[in-house]
Design a protein around this motif. Sequence first.
Motif, PDB file in Angstrom:
ATOM      1  N   UNK A  11       1.543  -6.181  54.849  1.00 43.73           N
ATOM      2  CA  UNK A  11       0.783  -6.377  53.609  1.00 43.73           C
ATOM      3  C   UNK A  11       1.322  -7.628  52.926  1.00 43.73           C
ATOM      4  N   UNK A  12       0.618  -8.094  51.899  1.00 43.42           N
ATOM      5  CA  UNK A  12       0.993  -9.344  51.241  1.00 43.42           C
ATOM      6  C   UNK A  12       2.332  -9.225  50.516  1.00 43.42           C
ATOM      7  N   UNK A  13       2.604  -8.057  49.953  1.00 40.48           N
ATOM      8  CA  UNK A  13       3.898  -7.867  49.277  1.00 40.48           C
ATOM      9  C   UNK A  13       5.041  -8.054  50.262  1.00 40.48           C
ATOM     10  N   UNK A  58       2.441 -10.303  34.654  1.00 42.45           N
ATOM     11  CA  UNK A  58       3.677 -10.890  35.181  1.00 42.45           C
ATOM     12  C   UNK A  58       3.489 -11.391  36.604  1.00 42.45           C
ATOM     13  N   UNK A  59       2.734 -10.647  37.395  1.00 44.06           N
ATOM     14  CA  UNK A  59       2.489 -11.053  38.781  1.00 44.06           C
ATOM     15  C   UNK A  59       1.691 -12.344  38.829  1.00 44.06           C
ATOM     16  N   UNK A  60       0.645 -12.440  38.005  1.00 40.72           N
ATOM     17  CA  UNK A  60      -0.154 -13.669  37.992  1.00 40.72           C
ATOM     18  C   UNK A  60       0.668 -14.857  37.497  1.00 40.72           C
ATOM     19  N   UNK A  61       1.526 -14.645  36.523  1.00 39.17           N
ATOM     20  CA  UNK A  61       2.381 -15.732  36.043  1.00 39.17           C
ATOM     21  C   UNK A  61       3.288 -16.233  37.156  1.00 39.17           C
ATOM     22  N   UNK A  62       3.894 -15.298  37.877  1.00 41.28           N
ATOM     23  CA  UNK A  62       4.804 -15.667  38.962  1.00 41.28           C
ATOM     24  C   UNK A  62       4.099 -16.505  40.018  1.00 41.28           C
ATOM     25  N   UNK A  68      -2.747  -7.639  44.320  1.00 43.37           N
ATOM     26  CA  UNK A  68      -3.157  -6.715  43.260  1.00 43.37           C
ATOM     27  C   UNK A  68      -3.317  -5.260  43.726  1.00 43.37           C
ATOM     28  N   UNK A  69      -3.941  -4.998  44.893  1.00 41.54           N
ATOM     29  CA  UNK A  69      -4.069  -3.589  45.312  1.00 41.54           C
ATOM     30  C   UNK A  69      -2.734  -2.856  45.388  1.00 41.54           C
ATOM     31  N   UNK A 101       0.685   0.984  43.519  1.00 38.98           N
ATOM     32  CA  UNK A 101       2.147   1.089  43.602  1.00 38.98           C
ATOM     33  C   UNK A 101       2.624   1.259  45.045  1.00 38.98           C
ATOM     34  N   UNK A 102       2.095   0.419  45.921  1.00 35.75           N
ATOM     35  CA  UNK A 102       2.494   0.446  47.337  1.00 35.75           C
ATOM     36  C   UNK A 102       3.247  -0.823  47.739  1.00 35.75           C
ATOM     37  N   UNK A 103       3.633  -1.627  46.732  1.00 30.65           N
ATOM     38  CA  UNK A 103       4.255  -2.917  47.040  1.00 30.65           C
ATOM     39  C   UNK A 103       5.649  -2.787  47.643  1.00 30.65           C
TER      40      UNK A 103
END
Length: 478
Positions: free
Chosen positions: A277-279, A314-318, A344-345, A350-352
């Motif tokens: 996954x992307x995370x 916070x994620x978008x800022x990062x 985002x998914x 909460x699967x990151x």
Amino acid sequence: MLFNSLSFALFLPVVFLLYWFATKGNLKFQNRLLLVSSYFFYGCWDYRFLFLLIFSTLLDYFSGIKISEASSKKVRLFWLWLSIGINLGFLAVFKYFNFFITSFAEGISLLGFKPSFLTLNVLLPVGISFYTFHGLSYIIDIYKNRIKEERNFIDYSLFVSFFPLLVAGPIERATHLLPQIKRERTFDTSKAVDGLRQILWGLFKKIVIADSCAEYANMIFNNSSQYNGSTLILGALFFTFQIYCDFSGYSDIALGTARLFGIDLLKNFAFPYFSRDIAEFWRRWHISLSSWFRDYLYIPLGGSKGSIWKKVRNTFIIFLVSGFWHGANWTFIVWGLLNALYIMPSIFFETNRRNLDVVAQGRVFPNLREILSMGVTFGLTVIAWVFFRAKDLHHAFEYLGGMFSTSGFSKPQIFPRSILLLIAVFILIEWRGRTQEYAIANFGFNFPKPVRWAFYYTLVLAIVWFAGEKQQFIYFQF
């Protein structure tokens, strides 16, 4: 001086021999030699920018002392923000000034005005983003009382400018590197051999894989309007492997070179294209930068605490800052925002933190679910890389439009079988070594010695065979 150049092939053995034999194990002399060598290494790019590097080093060195000696929080904050402001000011001038000016002018022109603004014709100092972040992390850590200030100027300067990591990372932390610089080092044969092995693999990735892919990626991207969709897909795939092998190849050479001098640098890549996954991808790609943003921006913003919308913010800022860090172009910003959308998914559900282990741990082959998840993640990454490679947003969207057109099912106009075979062999080696520090760290240890050495000689011959006009590493521009 490029890692893949003859000059570096001469420079490294000379420094290595002087370091271990001329200094006679004296730590003070070893560090001074490494510092002088690092400044010489950097000066080979453009000696004028040495003054900028030294000024940045002096600024953070004295700011660290002033913060530690300050009697009030107000004074500590003054020196902290003075260092941050000047460091980011240099970045703004050298890297972003023209971007802001031209973007503002283009925005004003949409309203019917035709403004004329001054732009600067300046060269971007090699490695400025990397050594700036070294200094910033040091200052912030002192302010947060995570470390004590370093009073030895030679040791601190070496932390900032150690030549293996100076121009393209990994982005080191004072908590990790400074203790090694201050600790006595003795020659370790096994460590040096391991370093040479990692250098060999890094050179193979850069010269054989990355530079070969670059030839076709450049050809297709630079003339994308002339090719059908399937050829554009191949071009995106070639760039996908080019950027990975180019940057991770640099990191391998940097880590291997540092190990020759008894120093361990932070791991920067962990087989990101096998992510599910992307995370997970971002835990494995450019690890030193991702962790830097996590520790010095994401967590201070609140991290994953608070409401879901704060997590999203916070994620978008990062990812926005990460994209902007890579370059002064809207393509990098969109690339960062696209990755934020991708992740985002895992934020919402909460699967990151789901895929923390190595894929197919203890197994030779992945199962169907792992294959599908790796395929989807890889495909999304390829699409994002198009923005990273394109010259502007119009080019990126035009390129993607061609990729997803009906001609994507037609026969490619360019189909270099030898390069595709090389990529396939490379993937197999990486898959086999995915649990190691780097792909060939323990490769062939169970083989008969002649077979193992035959493999190493094959890599050497491939490097010599493919070595042509030396190509700069992609991340030097950042």
